[in-house]
Design an enzyme around this catalytic site. Structure first.
Site, short mmCIF file in Angstrom:
data_model
loop_
_atom_site.label_atom_id
_atom_site.label_comp_id
_atom_site.label_asym_id
_atom_site.label_seq_id
_atom_site.Cartn_x
_atom_site.Cartn_y
_atom_site.Cartn_z
N ASN A 154 0.86 -1.18 0.00
CA ASN A 154 0.00 0.00 0.00
C ASN A 154 0.89 1.23 0.00
OD1 ASN A 154 -2.74 -1.21 0.42
ND2 ASN A 154 -1.65 -2.08 2.18
N SER A 166 4.72 14.28 0.77
CA SER A 166 5.32 15.40 0.04
C SER A 166 6.81 15.13 -0.15
CB SER A 166 5.06 16.71 0.78
OG SER A 166 5.70 16.72 2.03
N SER A 167 7.54 16.12 -0.50
CA SER A 167 8.86 15.95 -1.09
C SER A 167 10.04 16.08 -0.15
CB SER A 167 9.01 16.99 -2.21
OG SER A 167 7.96 16.86 -3.12
#
Length: 120
Positions: A32, A37-38
């Site tokens: 899964n 974010s980065s």
């Protein structure tokens, strides 16, 4: 923090099946994925993808692209910069675009993110 960079591409009878087939090709089709974010921790290490337990919850920065038009060239790429204080990951995609231009775009974005945070 340890990360792995993988890629996959595929086709299928539906967009979902094509996406699933690409994940399977990248050896992450049985887990899964949790899109994050980065941002990476300082001094993150890029390593080979370890064997993942089926059903495991795995954080990821995901870049994907689909098309229904036969003959389209789809390109999804990421760029990673890792510093002593933190790291950044960016992704970009394009259909029938010059791959070198997309790579340059990704490099520009990740460099900008690091410079904005004053991280080398």
């Amino acid at each position: 923090m340890r990360i792995a960079i993988v890629s996959g591409s595929s086709e299928g009878p539906t967009e979902l099946n094509a996406f699933d087939n690409a994940l399977y090709e990248a050896e992450i089709g049985d887990v899964n994925l949790i899109k994050v974010s980065s941002m990476l921790e300082a001094n993150t290490k890029v390593e080979k993808l370890p064997k993942l337990k089926a059903g495991a919850m795995v954080n990821c920065v995901l870049s994907s692209l689909t098309s229904d038009n036969e003959g389209d060239e789809l390109i999804a790429c990421i760029a990673v910069a890792i510093g002593e204080e933190l790291g950044c990951v960016v992704e970009t995609t394009g259909i029938n675009k010059n791959p070198d231009e997309l790579i340059d775009e990704a490099k520009f974005m990740v460099t900008y993110m690091m410079e904005k945070r004053e991280v080398e």
